[in-house]
Design an enzyme around this catalytic site. Structure first.
Site, PDB file in Angstrom:
ATOM      1  N   VAL A   1       9.143   8.732   5.392  1.00  0.00           N
ATOM      2  CA  VAL A   1       8.862   7.383   4.901  1.00  0.00           C
ATOM      3  C   VAL A   1       7.363   7.236   4.742  1.00  0.00           C
ATOM      4  CG1 VAL A   1      10.934   6.315   5.852  1.00  0.00           C
ATOM      5  CG2 VAL A   1       8.875   6.466   7.258  1.00  0.00           C
ATOM      6  N   SER A   2       6.943   6.296   3.902  1.00  0.00           N
ATOM      7  CA  SER A   2       5.543   6.182   3.513  1.00  0.00           C
ATOM      8  C   SER A   2       4.735   5.239   4.382  1.00  0.00           C
ATOM      9  CB  SER A   2       5.454   5.725   2.050  1.00  0.00           C
ATOM     10  OG  SER A   2       6.107   6.645   1.211  1.00  0.00           O
ATOM     11  N   THR A   3       5.386   4.363   5.120  1.00  0.00           N
ATOM     12  CA  THR A   3       4.658   3.418   5.970  1.00  0.00           C
ATOM     13  C   THR A   3       5.334   3.327   7.333  1.00  0.00           C
ATOM     14  OG1 THR A   3       5.938   1.447   5.369  1.00  0.00           O
ATOM     15  CG2 THR A   3       4.098   2.039   3.921  1.00  0.00           C
TER      16      THR A   3
ATOM     17  N   TYR B   1       4.562   9.149   6.809  1.00  0.00           N
ATOM     18  CA  TYR B   1       3.345   9.480   6.057  1.00  0.00           C
ATOM     19  C   TYR B   1       2.706   8.193   5.582  1.00  0.00           C
ATOM     20  CZ  TYR B   1       0.457  11.047   2.153  1.00  0.00           C
ATOM     21  OH  TYR B   1      -0.581  11.257   1.284  1.00  0.00           O
TER      22      TYR B   1
END
Length: 199
Positions: free
Chosen positions: A11-13, A38
């Site tokens: 996941v990005s956040t 990430y």
């Protein structure tokens, strides 16, 4: 040797969760799932590095989408090629299976075309950014010290390309983690692409 089916979720956040990805990976047959968060403040993927160390010939890696596996097209192409070299099968749930089959090679060909275009954009932006930093930041230095020298990585590359040693064999022989070998070989492949594309 028992062949494993791994899953990888990212996941990005920090606010996002993996629930949907993990459900999809389990339904697709993943028996062990690695997860990374990430964010814009870090590019580290420690669980991905652990996963790369575990992958063996005949194993399968499943991701829900290609952008969960790589940050850009070049990175994806390099990872796919390296997995093919190791005999690892990659399944991307919204694309299909990427291996040494005709359909897998077709996907790699499409990736190559996009990667070359993306490489030109990245090189141009990087050069502009470095030029600005050198002119405006007195503390600027290009890159960070590497744990392994260029000579060590070149020797590892020779073992792989000329002696046909696998990543696992190189790791055992030289004491370099498979994750580092993947990363440094990926950089070498990108450098080779850059050299071939120059007039």
């Amino acid at each position: 040797m028992l062949q494993m089916i791994y899953g990888y979720a990212r996941v990005s956040t920090a606010q996002q969760d993996y629930a949907t990805q993990i459900d999809d990976l389990k339904r697709a047959g993943a028996s062990k799932i690695f997860k990374d968060k990430y964010t814009g403040t870090t590019a580290n993927r420690p669980e991905f590095d652990k996963l790369m160390d575990k992958l063996q010939n005949g194993d399968t890696l499943i991701v829900t989408k290609l952008d969960r596996l790589a940050r850009n097209t070049q990175d994806a192409l390099s990872i796919v090629k390296q997995m093919n070299d190791e005999g690892v099968i990659l399944r991307v749930l919204n694309i299909g299976t990427i291996d040494n089959s005709p359909s897998g090679r077709l996907i790699c060909t499409v990736f190559s075309a996009f990667a070359e275009f993306e490489r030109d954009l990245i090189v141009s932006r990087t050069q502009e950014g470095k030029a600005w930093a050198k002119a405006n930041n007195p503390n600027f230095h290009d890159g960070m010290p590497r744990k392994y020298t260029k000579e060590q990585i070149d020797f590892a590359w020779k073992l792989h390309t000329q002696n046909h040693m696998s990543y696992s064999e190189i790791s055992k022989k030289l004491g370099i983690s498979k994750a580092t070998i993947y990363r440094r070989f990926r950089e070498l492949r990108i450098q080779n692409i850059n050299k071939k594309s120059r007039p």
